[in-house]
Design an enzyme around this catalytic site. Sequence first.
Site, PDB file in Angstrom:
ATOM      1  N   PRO A 106       0.831  -1.216   0.000  1.00 32.37           N
ATOM      2  CA  PRO A 106       0.000   0.000   0.000  1.00 32.37           C
ATOM      3  C   PRO A 106       0.855   1.251   0.000  1.00 32.37           C
ATOM      4  CG  PRO A 106      -0.862  -1.597   1.567  1.00 32.37           C
ATOM      5  CD  PRO A 106       0.462  -2.145   1.082  1.00 32.37           C
ATOM      6  N   CYS A 107       0.458   2.220  -0.803  1.00 30.15           N
ATOM      7  CA  CYS A 107       1.306   3.405  -0.999  1.00 30.15           C
ATOM      8  C   CYS A 107       0.748   4.657  -0.321  1.00 30.15           C
ATOM      9  CB  CYS A 107       1.466   3.684  -2.491  1.00 30.15           C
ATOM     10  SG  CYS A 107      -0.092   4.119  -3.320  1.00 30.15           S
ATOM     11  N   GLN A 108      -0.441   4.567   0.315  1.00 31.60           N
ATOM     12  CA  GLN A 108      -1.092   5.785   0.796  1.00 31.60           C
ATOM     13  C   GLN A 108      -0.229   6.586   1.767  1.00 31.60           C
ATOM     14  OE1 GLN A 108      -2.462   2.847   0.474  1.00 31.60           O
ATOM     15  NE2 GLN A 108      -4.474   3.007  -0.477  1.00 31.60           N
ATOM     16  N   ALA A 111       2.824   8.101  -0.656  1.00 33.10           N
ATOM     17  CA  ALA A 111       2.537   9.050  -1.730  1.00 33.10           C
ATOM     18  C   ALA A 111       2.213  10.419  -1.152  1.00 33.10           C
ATOM     19  CB  ALA A 111       1.365   8.545  -2.571  1.00 33.10           C
TER      20      ALA A 111
END
Length: 493
Positions: A106-108, A111
């Site tokens: 997951p990149c939340q 980013a």
Amino acid sequence: MSLTIRRAKLERLRLGNAPRVLELCSGCGGMSLGLHAAGFELVGHVENDPVAAESYALNFSSPEGVDRERWALPRDMVECSAADLAADLDLAEASGAFDVLAAGLPCQAFARIGRSKLRSVTGDDDAFRNDPRAKLYRRFLEYVEAVQPIAMIIENVPDILNFGGHNIPEEICETLDALGYETSYTLLNAAFYGVPQMRERLFLIAYDRSLGLRPTFPDPTHAAELPSGYEGARTVALKYIPSEGSHFHPIPAPGTDLPGAVAVRAALSDLPFISEHFRDPRTMRRRKLTEQLPYRTNNDLSAYARRMREWEGFATRRSTDGHLVRLTPRDFAIFRRMRVGADYPRALQIAEEIFSERLAEHHPRPRKGSRAWEEIRKSCVPPYDPGKFPNKWWKLEPTSPSRTLTAHLGKDSYSHIHWDSRQQRMISVREAARLQSFPDGFRFAGAMNAGFRQIGNAVPPLLALAIGRHLRGELGQALMRDRRDNREQNEAA
């Protein structure tokens, strides 16, 4: 013990068997699709979103002896250990079941757009540091120790290189070094690999050290001129690459003799003409994501469109699904008047022009600030601040690749407005899938917003295919060299 486990896996590959993949945070299966097309066997996956897990099961058959219900179960990689997964899938043990470990973590929390959202929701400037998803890479490393893969692939946003001043991929590589792996990471842009989208992502590859390989990355197959914003984002992301001893691999650059990047028009032109959202909104409201519509044309297809129709195992003939768009009548007239490449500040100017025209149609003209004036304005002008949302709206340029699709596409899909003004709309779910390089036969569970979210979260299958082919090529060369060395040693003896 770990060396014995990995040697057994390498021997299995020397005999010509396909590498077996376990993918963590698989989403609907973008990376898995590319790896499968490159000749990998999909043996296990872990995904905690129930709808994405259902999509994965819709598109990939479960291993022999595993019923579809268990294959489609959502699983949290924190709560589900490698041993738990192996037992659930009727595999003897996790350490012997998988050759390759892949993850689109997951990149939340990494980013910049995700960090901003976390900050706005919590009011805490450091909320991204405390987000549990930011620590999942450590759980990935626990899976490495349990699975003992001979190869690994990790995908994430470039900003993971600068997580509050900390280079997380470098930390991962140092840990993997100690576990007996050779590692490299770099940035790849999907547009350089045949995807009609300028999507920049970090990829990390690791190999068992006994193979004698330092991982490299696939050469670009297409050339594209990236907007200046991408170069600026790269500069920020690369700021924390160590000056010495880095595991960073130079970013592969396209050659001058390559074909141009796949443009939006080539990617989407054969898909259905959609106008029900303004002609007959009831039809659009009743339409399901699974409803099939015929292709607009079967003649003069671009090579890309033909590839999306003919992908092995996902081929379609006369029709495809996913033709849903958002119903926001206020904005259709704005879409129609926007020029290609226009963004939200220009859209707001157009909305003000439409508002003035609507006011002029009323006699007497409503007084400014009156209830009638406010109602007319609300029906014409979006409420977003152009200073805060300059890129919230954007009309696709048909002669260039698209901008990056995001996980928020279902809510912020005006970031991708269809270039054809006659259709006066944002892109459909199927068009988003095409821009992400999902074949037309790939099915998405859930409703419209869930479809957009799954697509925006996914690794582009064509990019995963390029990486998978490259990885198999490097593994094959190493195994062949090892066989040759063993034969020469035996002959010398």
